[in-house]
Write an enzyme that holds these catalytic residues in place. Structure first.
Site, short mmCIF file in Angstrom:
data_model
loop_
_atom_site.label_atom_id
_atom_site.label_comp_id
_atom_site.label_asym_id
_atom_site.label_seq_id
_atom_site.Cartn_x
_atom_site.Cartn_y
_atom_site.Cartn_z
N GLU A 113 0.83 -1.22 0.00
CA GLU A 113 0.00 0.00 0.00
C GLU A 113 0.86 1.26 0.00
O GLU A 113 0.55 2.25 -0.68
CB GLU A 113 -0.93 -0.01 1.22
N GLU A 133 -3.94 -9.41 3.73
CA GLU A 133 -4.74 -9.10 4.93
C GLU A 133 -5.89 -10.07 5.17
O GLU A 133 -6.15 -10.48 6.30
CB GLU A 133 -5.28 -7.66 4.86
N1 COA Z 1 4.13 -7.93 11.65
C1 COA Z 1 4.81 -8.33 12.73
N2 COA Z 1 5.86 -9.17 12.66
C2 COA Z 1 6.21 -9.62 11.44
C3 COA Z 1 5.53 -9.24 10.28
C4 COA Z 1 4.44 -8.35 10.42
N3 COA Z 1 3.75 -7.90 9.35
N4 COA Z 1 6.09 -9.85 9.22
C5 COA Z 1 7.11 -10.57 9.71
N5 COA Z 1 7.18 -10.45 11.06
C6 COA Z 1 8.14 -11.06 11.98
C7 COA Z 1 7.83 -12.52 12.21
O1 COA Z 1 6.84 -12.69 13.21
C8 COA Z 1 9.19 -13.03 12.64
O2 COA Z 1 9.39 -12.69 13.97
P1 COA Z 1 10.10 -13.75 14.98
O3 COA Z 1 11.48 -13.95 14.42
O4 COA Z 1 10.08 -13.06 16.29
O5 COA Z 1 9.27 -14.98 14.91
C9 COA Z 1 10.16 -12.20 11.80
O6 COA Z 1 9.42 -11.04 11.37
C10 COA Z 1 10.66 -12.91 10.54
O7 COA Z 1 9.51 -13.36 9.83
P2 COA Z 1 9.28 -14.91 9.45
O8 COA Z 1 7.83 -15.10 9.25
O9 COA Z 1 9.95 -15.80 10.41
O10 COA Z 1 10.06 -14.94 8.06
P3 COA Z 1 9.76 -15.90 6.82
O11 COA Z 1 10.93 -15.74 5.91
O12 COA Z 1 9.41 -17.27 7.27
O13 COA Z 1 8.46 -15.26 6.12
C11 COA Z 1 7.08 -13.48 5.34
C12 COA Z 1 8.51 -13.96 5.61
C13 COA Z 1 7.15 -12.00 4.95
C14 COA Z 1 6.46 -14.29 4.20
C15 COA Z 1 6.23 -13.67 6.63
O14 COA Z 1 6.94 -13.05 7.69
C16 COA Z 1 4.86 -13.03 6.56
O15 COA Z 1 3.98 -13.57 5.95
N6 COA Z 1 4.70 -11.89 7.23
C17 COA Z 1 3.40 -11.24 7.36
C18 COA Z 1 3.09 -10.44 6.10
C19 COA Z 1 1.68 -9.88 6.18
O16 COA Z 1 0.72 -10.61 6.30
N7 COA Z 1 1.59 -8.56 6.14
C20 COA Z 1 0.34 -7.86 6.19
C21 COA Z 1 0.02 -7.52 7.59
S1 COA Z 1 -1.54 -6.70 7.70
#
Ligand code: COA
Length: 259
Positions: A113, A133
């Site tokens: 966004e 989302e």
């Molecule tokens: N909010 C809060 N924390 C987040 C985050 C978010 N949007 N995106 C990633 N993190 C954190 C994870 O919880 C993790 O924290 P931890 O190490 O304390 O467990 C850290 O960042 C690394 O992320 P992780 O998920 O372990 O990495 P990955 O390589 O397995 O996956 C993504 C990467 C981006 C695919 C995955 O983190 C993800 O799907 N994130 C959410 C994206 C999302 O839905 N955004 C919209 C939010 S409204």
């Protein structure tokens, strides 16, 4: 911990780097406040005319709103968060500066966004986009449901928003979500090259052009054409118009002065 938003100024080009790597640059209220402040400061600095927005590290541009923070919010806090995010993205869109999103990795949810509210989007080959989302039981609220259909069309936008699917940089390029995909290591140099090219042009001409494009898209064509003509005339009345046209005829580089 490093400052969550770093600002570096190089001539008329500023680079804003989001730096909260422990959560892939996810945005909570504190980081949003830092971003608001950084962009307000740049807006007031007339010497800056192009801003590059990017994420620190090689994993994420912005992985969205902070999910843990959003889980803990009351509805009243959620109301503040959604409107602050909207105001911030609107600020990017209406800024007098041209804003280039240099998307270096995950741009998910609020990350996509924010990129959508920038004027130009460049993506590293490893970048990924998406509005996931709905997979979390919420839906995009920082302009995603409005700017994505305006940019890529209703059908593709509805598919991306309702499936929550993630797409890679090439797919984002195919649907017109990003202007260019560049090799990972070349993203910032390419963004800077584009920024410098923009800053070499008539400053007021560029600023009025952005205004005409942005504001014109929000109103009917007949009024938009009047807006274009009036914005054109504001620029036509400046010394830069005389200088730019004369420089061409005199076969020299123009020296523009307006900000
Ligand atoms: N909010 C809060 N924390 C987040 C985050 C978010 N949007 N995106 C990633 N993190 C954190 C994870 O919880 C993790 O924290 P931890 O190490 O304390 O467990 C850290 O960042 C690394 O992320 P992780 O998920 O372990 O990495 P990955 O390589 O397995 O996956 C993504 C990467 C981006 C695919 C995955 O983190 C993800 O799907 N994130 C959410 C994206 C999302 O839905 N955004 C919209 C939010 S409204």
């Amino acid at each position: 911990m490093a400052h969550p938003v770093a600002v570096q100024i190089d001539g008329a080009v500023a680079t804003v780097t989001v730096n909260r790597p422990e959560v892939l640059n996810a945005i909570d209220g504190a980081l949003l406040a830092e971003l608001e402040m950084a962009f307000a400061t740049l807006e007031a600095d007339e010497a800056v005319r192009v801003v590059i927005l990017t994420g620190a590290g090689d994993r994420a541009f912005i992985a969205g709103g902070d999910i843990a923070a959003m889980r803990a919010m009351t509805v009243a806090e959620g109301q503040r968060f959604v409107y602050r995010g909207q105001a911030f993205t609107r600020h990017l869109e209406t800024s007098r500066c041209v804003i280039i999103a240099a998307v270096n990795g995950y741009a998910l949810g609020g990350g996509t966004e924010i990129a959508l509210a920038c004027d130009i989007r460049l993506a590293a080959a490893r970048a990924q986009f998406g509005l996931p989302e709905v997979t979390l039981g919420i839906f995009p609220g920082w302009g995603g449901t409005q700017r994505l259909p305006r940019l890529v069309g209703k059908g593709i936008a509805t598919e991306l928003i309702t499936t929550g699917a993630r797409i890679d940089a090439q797919a984002a390029h195919r649907i017109g979500l990003v202007n260019h995909v560049v090799p990972d290591g070349e993203l910032l140099p390419r963004a800077h090259e584009m920024a410098v090219r923009i800053t070499a042009n008539g400053p007021l001409a560029v600023r009025q052009a952005k205004l005409a494009i942005r504001a014109g898209l929000e109103i009917p064509l007949e009024q938009a054409l009047i807006l274009e003509a009036e914005a054109w005339l504001v620029n036509f009345a400046t010394a830069d118009r005389v200088e730019g046209l004369a420089a061409f005829l005199e076969r020299r580089r123009p020296v523009f002065r307006s900000g």
